[in-house]
Design an enzyme around this catalytic site. Structure first.
Site, PDB file in Angstrom:
ATOM      1  N   GLY A  30      30.045   1.448   4.234  1.00  0.00           N
ATOM      2  CA  GLY A  30      29.006   1.794   5.203  1.00  0.00           C
ATOM      3  C   GLY A  30      27.726   1.010   4.981  1.00  0.00           C
ATOM      4  O   GLY A  30      27.057   0.594   5.941  1.00  0.00           O
ATOM      5  N   ASP A  31      27.368   0.800   3.720  1.00  0.00           N
ATOM      6  CA  ASP A  31      26.176   0.008   3.405  1.00  0.00           C
ATOM      7  C   ASP A  31      26.368  -1.443   3.847  1.00  0.00           C
ATOM      8  O   ASP A  31      25.415  -2.104   4.285  1.00  0.00           O
ATOM      9  CB  ASP A  31      25.891   0.058   1.901  1.00  0.00           C
ATOM     10  CG  ASP A  31      25.823   1.478   1.378  1.00  0.00           C
ATOM     11  OD1 ASP A  31      25.279   2.343   2.094  1.00  0.00           O
ATOM     12  OD2 ASP A  31      26.310   1.731   0.262  1.00  0.00           O
ATOM     13  N   MET A  43      33.983   5.197  12.012  1.00  0.00           N
ATOM     14  CA  MET A  43      35.179   6.030  12.133  1.00  0.00           C
ATOM     15  C   MET A  43      36.271   5.601  11.153  1.00  0.00           C
ATOM     16  O   MET A  43      37.456   5.812  11.402  1.00  0.00           O
ATOM     17  CB  MET A  43      35.700   5.978  13.573  1.00  0.00           C
ATOM     18  CG  MET A  43      34.686   6.396  14.623  1.00  0.00           C
ATOM     19  SD  MET A  43      35.387   6.486  16.297  1.00  0.00           S
ATOM     20  CE  MET A  43      35.832   4.769  16.583  1.00  0.00           C
ATOM     21  N   GLY A  44      35.888   4.969  10.059  1.00  0.00           N
ATOM     22  CA  GLY A  44      36.853   4.566   9.050  1.00  0.00           C
ATOM     23  C   GLY A  44      37.857   3.564   9.587  1.00  0.00           C
ATOM     24  O   GLY A  44      37.490   2.546  10.195  1.00  0.00           O
ATOM     25  N   SER A  45      39.132   3.828   9.391  1.00  0.00           N
ATOM     26  CA  SER A  45      40.186   2.905   9.820  1.00  0.00           C
ATOM     27  C   SER A  45      40.313   2.811  11.339  1.00  0.00           C
ATOM     28  O   SER A  45      41.008   1.927  11.851  1.00  0.00           O
ATOM     29  CB  SER A  45      41.532   3.325   9.221  1.00  0.00           C
ATOM     30  OG  SER A  45      41.876   4.638   9.639  1.00  0.00           O
ATOM     31  N   ASP A  46      39.632   3.708  12.063  1.00  0.00           N
ATOM     32  CA  ASP A  46      39.634   3.657  13.529  1.00  0.00           C
ATOM     33  C   ASP A  46      38.497   2.806  14.079  1.00  0.00           C
ATOM     34  O   ASP A  46      38.280   2.769  15.292  1.00  0.00           O
ATOM     35  CB  ASP A  46      39.548   5.068  14.114  1.00  0.00           C
ATOM     36  CG  ASP A  46      40.827   5.858  13.895  1.00  0.00           C
ATOM     37  OD1 ASP A  46      41.908   5.242  13.940  1.00  0.00           O
ATOM     38  OD2 ASP A  46      40.746   7.076  13.656  1.00  0.00           O
TER      39      ASP A  46
END
Length: 307
Positions: A249-250, A218-221
């Site tokens: 993500g990797d 969720m990125g920064s979340d």
């Protein structure tokens, strides 16, 4: 043994500018070439963490030679199928505080070249881990990951990080782990998810349908982990200014695989993976072991199964 598979690798040309002005001469602050592709990134981070792996896939032409040389020079074992046409060259530009990516078309891959890869994968040892990451070249079609999975032993742990139709296709394979982000899930289900509660619900549905474990980034979340046997966690990341999310993500996948292969629990492996992804985003380059250890104490994980 850990293997990574990159069907659609690239040489990534990363260029950083203070600002980008259209129809004008622009000067870079810095620029570099990297061996790119999601599976290759996973192998690179694993190497940085001290965990060996073997990078597999297709390479061709001078760009393919560059990737092979780059991996060899860093001591990353690789065993790619050589193809007739050139591996693609992608552009990653950071300017005006934004990231822009331009991905070239994938090379043609012949049926014979694909068969050579599948035959190589048939010989993976039992209890190995195979991380299949990234897009599928158009020449192979959206069933490529399924064809590969059907050609290997059931004792090989499958971790798959892809999107679109290939993601939809692989759900029936009961993979050990998938790692979609919010946007990839929304595309998969043709729906909008506006809350963490909705993401948890869809994650549980995917596990009930056969996926063994799922990480939703969720990125920064932060991120959510859903597994079987009443396992569900949420990771919270510190509020920091990310330099670049390229490779983050990797790094999550690599961190998870590193920790789990070392005997960590699912919760601790998830936490280590999120720390690796956050460290890469903060650094702007693929993380090193010390980056992850420094970030680990800033990651908070909560049990959310009853949420």
């Amino acid at each position: 043994m850990i293997y990574t598979l990159t069907l659609n690798p690239s040489v990534d040309y990363k260029i950083v500018l203070k600002e980008f002005q259209e129809e004008s001469l622009n000067y870079a602050l810095n620029n570099n070439f990297f061996a790119g592709g999601k599976g290759i990134n996973v192998s690179t981070v694993l190497k940085n963490l001290g965990k060996p792996s073997t990078a597999l896939g297709f390479l061709g032409g001078f760009t393919g030679d560059y990737i092979r040389f780059s991996l060899d020079s860093r001591g990353i074992k690789n065993d790619f199928i050589k193809i007739k046409y050139d591996t693609r060259l992608n552009i990653k530009m950071i300017a005006n505080g934004r990231e822009t990516e331009i991905n070239a078309n994938s090379p043609d891959i012949s049926e014979n070249e694909f068969e050579l890869l599948k035959n190589k994968l048939k010989n993976l040892a039992n209890n190995s881990t195979l991380v299949m990451s990234g897009s599928v070249p158009a020449a192979l079609g959206e069933d490529a990951y399924n064809e590969i999975a059907n050609s290997i032993s059931n004792d090989v742990k499958l971790i798959i990080d892809t999107s679109g139709k290939p993601l939809r296709k692989i759900l029936r394979l009961n993979p050990f782990l998938i790692k979609p982000n919010i946007y990839e899930l929304e595309d998969l289900f043709n729906a909008k998810f506006d809350s963490t509660k909705e993401l948890i619900k869809i994650g549980k549905n995917l596990v009930e349908s056969g996926v063994q474990n799922i990480i939703i980034s969720m990125g920064s979340d932060g991120a959510i982990f859903i597994g079987g046997k009443n396992v569900a966690f949420r990771a919270f990341v510190p509020k920091i200014n990310f330099v670049s999310t390229i490779g983050a993500g990797d790094s999550v996948i690599a961190g998870f695989v590193y920790a789990f292969d070392n005997g960590s629990t699912l919760e601790d492996s998830f936490k280590f993976g999120v720390a690796a992804g956050t460290a890469t985003a903060l650094k702007g380059n693929l993380c090193e072991f010390q980056d992850v250890k420094k970030m680990l104490c800033q990651i908070r994980v909560e049990d959310i199964y009853t949420s």
